[in-house]
Design an enzyme around this catalytic site. Structure first.
Site, mmCIF file in Angstrom:
data_model
loop_
_atom_site.group_PDB
_atom_site.id
_atom_site.type_symbol
_atom_site.label_atom_id
_atom_site.label_comp_id
_atom_site.label_asym_id
_atom_site.label_seq_id
_atom_site.Cartn_x
_atom_site.Cartn_y
_atom_site.Cartn_z
ATOM 1 N N ARG A 1 15.335 61.169 -16.387
ATOM 2 C CA ARG A 1 15.917 62.262 -17.140
ATOM 3 C C ARG A 1 16.427 61.683 -18.457
ATOM 4 O O ARG A 1 17.188 60.713 -18.469
ATOM 5 C CB ARG A 1 17.089 62.851 -16.372
ATOM 6 N N ASN B 1 18.553 59.313 -13.056
ATOM 7 C CA ASN B 1 19.395 59.899 -14.097
ATOM 8 C C ASN B 1 20.471 58.860 -14.397
ATOM 9 O O ASN B 1 21.435 58.713 -13.650
ATOM 10 C CB ASN B 1 19.994 61.207 -13.577
ATOM 11 N N HIS C 1 19.564 71.592 -20.798
ATOM 12 C CA HIS C 1 19.252 72.136 -19.466
ATOM 13 C C HIS C 1 17.823 72.662 -19.387
ATOM 14 O O HIS C 1 17.515 73.512 -18.548
ATOM 15 C CB HIS C 1 20.182 73.317 -19.092
ATOM 16 N N ARG D 1 34.664 72.924 -22.175
ATOM 17 C CA ARG D 1 34.128 73.108 -23.529
ATOM 18 C C ARG D 1 34.324 74.539 -23.988
ATOM 19 O O ARG D 1 34.234 75.481 -23.199
ATOM 20 C CB ARG D 1 32.632 72.783 -23.571
#
Lengths: 290, 405
Positions: free
Chosen positions: B91, B7, B180, B241
């Protein structure tokens, strides 16, 4: 080429701005000044500017810490320093700038590119103060540097293509749009803006309208984000006058000669936002009072 | 087949090394501060051996070279030869509309990932750098890209098209993509397994609650809606967020405060959510502590956070025409009994009956937290995105090799 480390001579407003913008872009910065207290003030100024960015939600406290950790105040240049760039951001005085460049020449290794931030002086002339005129380039950053979206990149007579390319990659890394200009006093931005501000000052002096209305007319009429008089106050009327006199001295055209109104305000200590009063009046946060 | 899962972020590379046939993670770790000087490697082998050391990592290639060298290391490694690395799984944040599944990396696939940079400017460029570094370091070793967005490609247009001028979809690809995906897919499948039913026979709502949070409505194994949208900003309240808001408020505040686009973007992404409401922290653990101590804005943050989840459970139950299971995962979903309980509060009418003891006891484990008679089952399941990436990589590489060979 990824730029890792730069040196900035001069911790005034321009030096602070370049340091903040470069550190924000991930570059390690050594910033210096001949005067220790000015250097301390410079570091404090950078912190204030970052705090202001946090207040405007542009930055987080964590990001501020990371940015500040990349900026190191230094009093001297170490011999053989291996910075990618050495940038002078000292006052617009040719002799002073030449002294700084001579010092750069003595201490920095061959790979370091020298940058002048001048807006009015001859870069070719300044380059003569060093033994490597091919490695010198102009980068005219605009105030406030972290927010200005562009930079003028100026090749002098002997600037090599490689040096010019390096300067462009520095600008790109700082996420600035590059405007390439030929060496000529005032480049684009200063040359076009000075008569514009000067004319607005004459309009005010001759009683055409109030300062606020002159700015409003230009803003609303032409979609400018800021009026010429507030812009002058932002630059600082003393600094503005220095630039005007320098351009007038070099080019000799009356349109660059400071309007008496500007001179008068400078004499009265009304220097613009930094003193709270110039053409207009500001609060301590440098916001315009309606 | 042994598989390296990577990742690659802006200044870090996280990795896990799997024996994918056994589904066992043999080693994991990360390289931090890439390109910033003072880079650090954290490495952990399954047997508990750990190292933490300063390394030279001026770019992603150097960081990944360090990772490979560590895997090969006599004292801390898990393999004796580079050729034991059968494949690399990456990823990748955004696959746009192009990728509906994980993909074997080819020049064309790389071009498509590059095309999606505009949609994920903070992630895709680094993901791509990781892929290119592996091409150099492990020539000939097949690589697979696993996209955060791919699982949601089954959403119908009425779930992914926004009610703004349609031309914006055509011109700029403005639509819901969702994120996700790997996690939602994994925990939904695990829930079906635990229920002893086929995922194709049930409807599941998955709640991935972490630093970024999203929910998905999964109809017979296919994602039909998800709360994150064009960007990860939409939907649930997150650490920093805002999630769902009236878009007009952004324009209004920009005018009032004279904000630039980048300032407004940072305000919504970094200064909102739990941190923005509470003024205390973006970390749910601290919010819970402060709320327990009666701190008013922490209580409010917790209320808003869990109310938003409850609302989405209601909406997705309707979208799915009834549900069989709800899954909580992610750092908060797996570890906060309070958030789970509050999110499910008052949902008895849906056929949910919580086993309070079980819920309270289950922190960081896999468990069913509903009572035996509960019509809808609720699970907490630890997500394992890297394992999914490893398994996808093995599946794709094996079938490619079979075709070829």
């Amino acid at each position: 080429m990824a730029i890792k480390r730069i040196f900035i001579a001069g911790a005034g407003r321009m030096g602070q701005g370049i340091a903040e913008a470069a550190a924000t872009a991930g570059i390690e910065v050594d910033i210096s000044d001949i005067d220790k207290s000015r250097l301390d003030q410079g570091m404090a100024g950078i912190e204030t500017s970052l705090n202001k960015a946090i207040e405007r939600w542009a930055l987080t406290a964590g990001e501020k810490r990371v940015i500040l950790s990349r900026i190191r105040p230094v009093m001297n240049i170490e011999d053989g320093a291996d910075h990618d760039f050495a940038i002078e951001a000292v006052p617009e005085d040719p002799e002073l700038k030449k002294t700084v460049f001579a010092g750069f020449d003595e201490h920095f290794g061959d790979q370091t590119v020298f940058v002048t931030s001048t807006s009015t002086l001859s870069i070719t002339d300044l380059a003569g103060a060093t033994g490597r005129p091919d490695r010198i380039v102009g980068m005219h950053f605009l105030y406030p540097v972290p927010h200005a979206a562009m930079v003028e990149v100026v090749g002098a007579l002997k600037t090599s293509d490689k040096t010019l390319r390096s300067a462009k990659s520095l600008a790109a890394q700082m996420k600035k749009r590059i405007i390439e200009v030929h060496e000529y006093p005032g480049f684009i931005t200063t040359r076009v803006m000075i008569p514009f501000i000067n004319e607005a000052a004459y309009a005010l002096m001759e009683g055409v309208a109030t300062a606020g209305d002159i700015d409003e007319a230009i803003k609303l009429g032409f979609g400018f984000p800021i009026g010429p008089l507030e812009l002058a106050d932002t630059i600082g009327l003393d600094d503005l006058m220095t630039v005007m006199e320098s351009l007038f001295g070099v080019l000799g055209d009356l349109k660059y000669k400071p309007c008496p109104m500007i001179r008068r305000l400078v004499m009265a200590g009304r220097l613009g936002k930094k003193t709270g009063r110039g053409f207009l009046t500001y609060d301590s946060g440098e916001d315009k009072l309606q | 087949m042994k598989i390296l899962v990577l990742n690659s972020g802006s200044s870090s590379v996280k990795y896990k090394f799997f024996d994918a046939v056994e589904g066992i993670c043999q080693a994991s770790g990360q390289v931090e501060r890439i390109g910033l000087g003072g880079s650090l490697l954290h490495h952990r082998r399954m047997d508990g051996d750990r190292i933490r050391s300063g390394v030279e990592a001026t770019d992603h290639a150097q960081a990944i070279e360090t990772v490979i060298a560590t895997l090969l290391s006599r004292n801390h490694g898990v393999i004796a030869d580079k050729t034991e690395i059968g494949a690399v799984g990456h990823r990748v944040a955004h696959g746009g509309e192009k990728f509906t599944n994980s993909a074997l990396v080819t020049d064309e696939v790389k071009d498509s990932i590059r095309d999606c940079i505009e949609l994920a400017p903070l992630h895709n460029p680094h993901n791509l750098r990781g892929i290119e570094a592996c091409e150099q370091l492990l020539p000939g070793v097949p690589q697979v890209a696993v996209f955060d967005t791919a699982f949601h490609h089954t959403m119908p247009p009425h779930a992914y098209i926004y009610a703004v001028p349609y031309i914006l979809y055509r011109r700029y690809g403005i639509r819901r993509y969702g994120f996700h995906g790997t996690s939602h897919r994994y925990v939904a499948a695990r829930a079906a397994e635990k229920m002893g039913r086929s995922l194709e026979d049930i409807n599941v709502i998955t709640c991935h609650l972490g630093n970024g949070s999203s929910m998905a409505a999964i109809h017979k194994g296919r994602s039909v809606d998800t709360s994150m949208g064009f960007t990860p900003l939409e939907g649930l309240v997150m650490g920093t967020r805002c999630g769902d808001i009236d878009p007009a408020l952004v324009l209004h505040v920009m005018g009032k405060e004279n904000l630039t686009v980048s300032e407004a973007t940072a305000m919504l992404n970094k200064h909102s959510g739990l941190a923005g409401i509470s003024g205390i922290s973006s970390d749910m653990r601290e919010i819970e502590d402060e709320a327990a101590a009666g701190q008013e804005r922490a209580v409010l943050a917790l209320d808003i956070f869990t109310y938003r989840i409850r609302k989405y459970i209601g909406a997705y139950s309707a979208a799915l025409g009834g549900i069989d299971a709800i899954v909580f995962t992610g750092g908060i979903g797996s570890n906060s009994p309070l958030v789970r309980a509050r999110s499910l509060d008052g949902l008895d009418f849906l056929g949910i009956s919580i086993d309070t003891d079980m819920n309270t006891r289950c922190v960081g484990c896999d468990a069913e937290i509903t009572s035996r008679e509960s019509r809808v089952k609720v699970f907490t399941i630890l997500t394992d995105e890297e394992l999914v990436i490893a398994l996808d990589t093995m599946r794709i590489v094996s079938s490619f090799q079979q075709q070829r060979g």
